[in-house]
Write a protein that holds these residues in place. Sequence first.
Motif, PDB file in Angstrom:
ATOM      1  N   GLN A 143      -4.690  13.952  -0.091  1.00  0.00           N
ATOM      2  CA  GLN A 143      -5.350  14.671   1.002  1.00  0.00           C
ATOM      3  C   GLN A 143      -4.785  16.090   1.093  1.00  0.00           C
ATOM      4  N   SER A 199      -7.753   4.773  -3.580  1.00  0.00           N
ATOM      5  CA  SER A 199      -7.241   5.442  -2.381  1.00  0.00           C
ATOM      6  C   SER A 199      -5.754   5.754  -2.484  1.00  0.00           C
ATOM      7  N   ASP A 200      -5.014   4.994  -3.313  1.00  0.00           N
ATOM      8  CA  ASP A 200      -3.583   5.259  -3.494  1.00  0.00           C
ATOM      9  C   ASP A 200      -3.325   6.532  -4.284  1.00  0.00           C
ATOM     10  N   ARG A 260      -0.146  13.872   1.032  1.00  0.00           N
ATOM     11  CA  ARG A 260      -0.861  15.015   1.594  1.00  0.00           C
ATOM     12  C   ARG A 260      -0.128  16.281   1.168  1.00  0.00           C
ATOM     13  N   SER A 262     -10.340  16.600  -0.805  1.00  0.00           N
ATOM     14  CA  SER A 262      -9.242  15.802  -1.341  1.00  0.00           C
ATOM     15  C   SER A 262      -9.233  15.959  -2.858  1.00  0.00           C
ATOM     16  N   ASP A 271       0.849  -1.196   0.000  1.00  0.00           N
ATOM     17  CA  ASP A 271       0.000   0.000   0.000  1.00  0.00           C
ATOM     18  C   ASP A 271       0.878   1.238   0.000  1.00  0.00           C
ATOM     19  N   ARG A 272       0.531   2.178  -0.871  1.00  0.00           N
ATOM     20  CA  ARG A 272       1.273   3.413  -0.929  1.00  0.00           C
ATOM     21  C   ARG A 272       0.925   4.280   0.279  1.00  0.00           C
ATOM     22  N   GLU A 273       1.907   5.018   0.736  1.00  0.00           N
ATOM     23  CA  GLU A 273       1.626   5.986   1.784  1.00  0.00           C
ATOM     24  C   GLU A 273       0.842   7.140   1.161  1.00  0.00           C
ATOM     25  N   GLN A 274      -0.285   7.477   1.778  1.00  0.00           N
ATOM     26  CA  GLN A 274      -1.156   8.483   1.180  1.00  0.00           C
ATOM     27  C   GLN A 274      -0.482   9.855   1.177  1.00  0.00           C
TER      28      GLN A 274
END
Length: 326
Positions: free
Chosen positions: A208, A203-204, A85, A215, A80-83
């Motif tokens: 944010q 979501s990736d 921001r 978003s 999973d990629r870090e979201q």
Amino acid sequence: MSLIEQAAKRLEELRRAGAETREASEPPTSHSDDAPRAERIPTPEAVVRGLAAAQAAGRESTSRSHKLDAASAARPLTADREQVRVEIDLERLKARGFVTPDAPKSQIADEFRVIKRPIIRNARRVPGQTIRNGNLVMVTSALPREGKTFTAVNLALSMAMEIDTTVLLVDGDVAHPELPNILGTPRAPGLLELLTNDDLKVSDAIVQTNIDNLSVLPAGAHHRRATELLASEQMATVLRELASSYSDRIVIFDSPPLLPTTEARTLAAHMGQIVMVVAADSTRQHAVNLALETIEDCEIVLMMLNKADKTDVGTYYGYYADDEPR
């Protein structure tokens, strides 16, 4: 071939090579130079034991390898990629004439309060309402430079100030994305990567921001087949996910203009609402009519006049802007 036969073959190879090898099971001992060479050559039994040990070690190594392969297969192909921001510069936005949460009493904020209200009402899922994809809103224009991106961003910012609404602003102008310049968001990964990479989740790609309830989904890297991708079944799947992930989410698409491109027409087929931006004293009525004719299968098309010298809305709300709250 049996172990005995393997041992005999190995023994013969050692004898031919003249190798001097001690038995694997015996500790090393010193031998005088006159010691018979035959005493220092391993016996068949020793070779048998050595071969058996080697085979056992090989089986253990293979077992470990299989376990490692199974563990590797159990892991997901991509982590999973870090979201991401981003910190949107609110002062810069305000200086450029955009709505900002820290300046709720301004003419531009008042104007977009009026504009957003029917759009929010149409987006709400209420019993008896049959607007398909009502929370998917496309902002477009007939021609370039009419202010559709300015409108899309302000509409998203104004809606994000609602207490019970979350907003996803999508950079659908994949050929000429403007959101990186306005909001400081990255261009990729984004919408086009979601249409070409099965391992990338929605979501990736969503970014944010420091504005509550807002978003952004970037346009993605340039792709020569962008129009076909936007018309694909994968696009329909992504839109369904965007529309249904959150019941309070309104998705606003900043799309290309309708007349010079085909991408906007493709997007329009999936939308529940379309906001057509028309530049005051600039866009010809003929161009507006042609643009409206390209829109198919969308129940709600709203017209918005942009770049007008004066609006009664700002004057009316401005009358109360300096009053203290009671």
